[in-house]
Design an enzyme around this catalytic site. Structure first.
Site, PDB file in Angstrom:
ATOM      1  N   ASN A   1      -7.731  -3.187  14.309  1.00 23.37           N
ATOM      2  CA  ASN A   1      -9.108  -3.542  13.925  1.00 23.37           C
ATOM      3  C   ASN A   1      -9.135  -4.720  12.943  1.00 23.37           C
ATOM      4  O   ASN A   1     -10.153  -5.005  12.337  1.00 23.37           O
ATOM      5  CB  ASN A   1      -9.834  -2.331  13.326  1.00 23.37           C
ATOM      6  CG  ASN A   1      -9.160  -1.810  12.065  1.00 23.37           C
ATOM      7  OD1 ASN A   1      -8.196  -2.393  11.572  1.00 23.37           O
ATOM      8  ND2 ASN A   1      -9.666  -0.709  11.529  1.00 23.37           N
TER       9      ASN A   1
ATOM     10  N   GLU B   1      -9.780  -2.086   5.262  1.00 22.57           N
ATOM     11  CA  GLU B   1     -10.429  -1.829   6.547  1.00 22.57           C
ATOM     12  C   GLU B   1     -11.658  -2.735   6.698  1.00 22.57           C
ATOM     13  O   GLU B   1     -12.146  -3.300   5.710  1.00 22.57           O
ATOM     14  CB  GLU B   1     -10.852  -0.354   6.594  1.00 22.57           C
ATOM     15  CG  GLU B   1      -9.683   0.637   6.524  1.00 22.57           C
ATOM     16  CD  GLU B   1      -8.953   0.801   7.858  1.00 22.57           C
ATOM     17  OE1 GLU B   1      -8.987  -0.131   8.698  1.00 22.57           O
ATOM     18  OE2 GLU B   1      -8.340   1.866   8.048  1.00 22.57           O
TER      19      GLU B   1
ATOM     20  N   ASP C   1       0.810  -1.212   0.000  1.00 22.56           N
ATOM     21  CA  ASP C   1       0.000   0.000   0.000  1.00 22.56           C
ATOM     22  C   ASP C   1       0.848   1.269   0.000  1.00 22.56           C
ATOM     23  O   ASP C   1       2.070   1.218   0.198  1.00 22.56           O
ATOM     24  CB  ASP C   1      -0.965   0.001   1.200  1.00 22.56           C
ATOM     25  CG  ASP C   1      -0.308  -0.445   2.500  1.00 22.56           C
ATOM     26  OD1 ASP C   1       0.934  -0.438   2.585  1.00 22.56           O
ATOM     27  OD2 ASP C   1      -1.029  -0.817   3.433  1.00 22.56           O
TER      28      ASP C   1
ATOM     29  N   HIS D   1      -7.351  -5.022  10.155  1.00 16.90           N
ATOM     30  CA  HIS D   1      -7.116  -4.729   8.740  1.00 16.90           C
ATOM     31  C   HIS D   1      -5.792  -5.337   8.266  1.00 16.90           C
ATOM     32  O   HIS D   1      -4.862  -5.538   9.044  1.00 16.90           O
ATOM     33  CB  HIS D   1      -7.211  -3.225   8.433  1.00 16.90           C
ATOM     34  CG  HIS D   1      -6.072  -2.382   8.867  1.00 16.90           C
ATOM     35  ND1 HIS D   1      -6.228  -1.281   9.684  1.00 16.90           N
ATOM     36  CD2 HIS D   1      -4.743  -2.422   8.588  1.00 16.90           C
ATOM     37  CE1 HIS D   1      -5.059  -0.709   9.881  1.00 16.90           C
ATOM     38  NE2 HIS D   1      -4.137  -1.383   9.234  1.00 16.90           N
TER      39      HIS D   1
HETATM   40  C1  GLP Z   1      -0.797   0.153   8.625  1.00 16.97           C
HETATM   41  C2  GLP Z   1      -0.403  -0.600   7.373  1.00 16.97           C
HETATM   42  C3  GLP Z   1      -0.561  -2.077   7.531  1.00 16.97           C
HETATM   43  C4  GLP Z   1       0.064  -2.511   8.838  1.00 16.97           C
HETATM   44  C5  GLP Z   1      -0.688  -1.892   9.991  1.00 16.97           C
HETATM   45  C6  GLP Z   1      -0.105  -2.257  11.347  1.00 16.97           C
HETATM   46  O1  GLP Z   1      -2.090   0.636   8.623  1.00 16.97           O
HETATM   47  N1  GLP Z   1      -1.107  -0.176   6.200  1.00 16.97           N
HETATM   48  O2  GLP Z   1       0.044  -2.727   6.423  1.00 16.97           O
HETATM   49  O3  GLP Z   1       0.021  -3.899   8.954  1.00 16.97           O
HETATM   50  O4  GLP Z   1      -0.639  -0.493   9.856  1.00 16.97           O
HETATM   51  O5  GLP Z   1       0.974  -1.425  11.625  1.00 16.97           O
HETATM   52  P1  GLP Z   1       2.042  -1.659  12.748  1.00 16.97           P
HETATM   53  O6  GLP Z   1       2.883  -2.774  12.272  1.00 16.97           O
HETATM   54  O7  GLP Z   1       2.801  -0.385  12.831  1.00 16.97           O
HETATM   55  O8  GLP Z   1       1.293  -1.995  13.979  1.00 16.97           O
END
Ligand code: GLP
Length: 240
Positions: free
Chosen positions: A135, A142, A66, A137
């Protein structure tokens, strides 16, 4: 689905990096799917160490999950910048084989279609790493995103913007939209490794592993994939 619970973040990172290392040794020409966020940072550090010890990325192609809409690649909070800083700047993936959605595309919808098409043309993703949002995702899919979604423009939820605000000067600067590989695009990967650490991920992890398969908890779709490994530390695995 396989679940590997490791003692802590360091062990999670090492275990995940070892999966990638073994895969790369056996399949030097592979297509990798990569993720951002704090979770895979330790794994990337290990991969950099392995590269310094000889692990070769010269025939690797990568697709990131992304990118924020409205951030250019030189913006420090963009995912392109993140990847350069934490992985690509330190290993030998050829620049022309690194793909990340273009958050500045004039026509984001066309960018999404082109991204899926390119993944397909280059043979599909062999090994995909995922984090998970609080959540549930994955990527920026989402809750409520249909499982059939391909790469698309996603509107970020308030909780995701809050969770990611730490990478920006203030929450107002967090983009409202992103381009994200869709759930369908992710499910096409031949093998998936999902990483999670910390208490705050425990509920999402438990729901993903043993809850109902529902778009309300996007990661639960992984129960339908034939080759998924969850690598989680004890805190994130607490409710399993
Ligand atoms: C973001 C990214 C995801 C990631 C998530 C968790 O929203 N788009 O790909 O898995 O956050 O992030 P973190 O690893 O910092 O908890």
């Amino acid at each position: 689905m396989q679940v590997l619970v490791t003692k802590d973040y360091a062990a999670m990172s090492r275990a995940a990096a070892d999966i990638f290392k073994e895969h790369l040794k056996n399949h030097p020409q592979t297509v990798l799917g990569l993720a951002t966020g704090s979770t895979p940072l330790g794994m990337y550090e290990w991969l950099i160490k392995y590269h310094q010890d000889g692990l070769d990325f010269s025939q690797v192609t990568t697709f990131n999950l992304d990118e924020y809409i409205g951030l250019a690649g030189d913006h420090p909070a963009s995912y392109r910048y993140f990847m350069e800083e934490h992985l690509f700047g330190h290993v030998n993936v050829p620049k022309e084989r690194i793909f990340i959605p273009n958050g500045m595309a004039e026509d984001p919808e066309a960018e999404c279609r082109a991204y899926d098409e390119l993944i397909r043309k280059l043979g599909g993703i062999d090994l995909q790493v995922l984090g998970i949002g609080v959540n549930g995702h994955i990527g920026f899919n989402e809750p409520g995103t249909p499982f059939e979604a391909t790469t698309h423009v996603a509107e970020l939820t308030a909780s995701t913007r809050e969770a990611n605000a730490r990478f920006f000067a203030s929450i107002d600067e967090v983009p409202t939209h992103a381009i994200s590989m869709g759930i369908k695009s992710i499910m096409h990967a031949r093998r998936i490794v999902l990483l999670a650490n910390g208490e705050h991920k425990a509920e999402a992890v438990a729901a993903a592993v043993k809850g109902p398969v529902t778009p309300d908890l996007p990661a639960s779709v992984l129960q339908l994939h034939p080759d998924v490994t969850f690598v989680v530390d004890e805190a994130a695995g607490r409710l399993l």
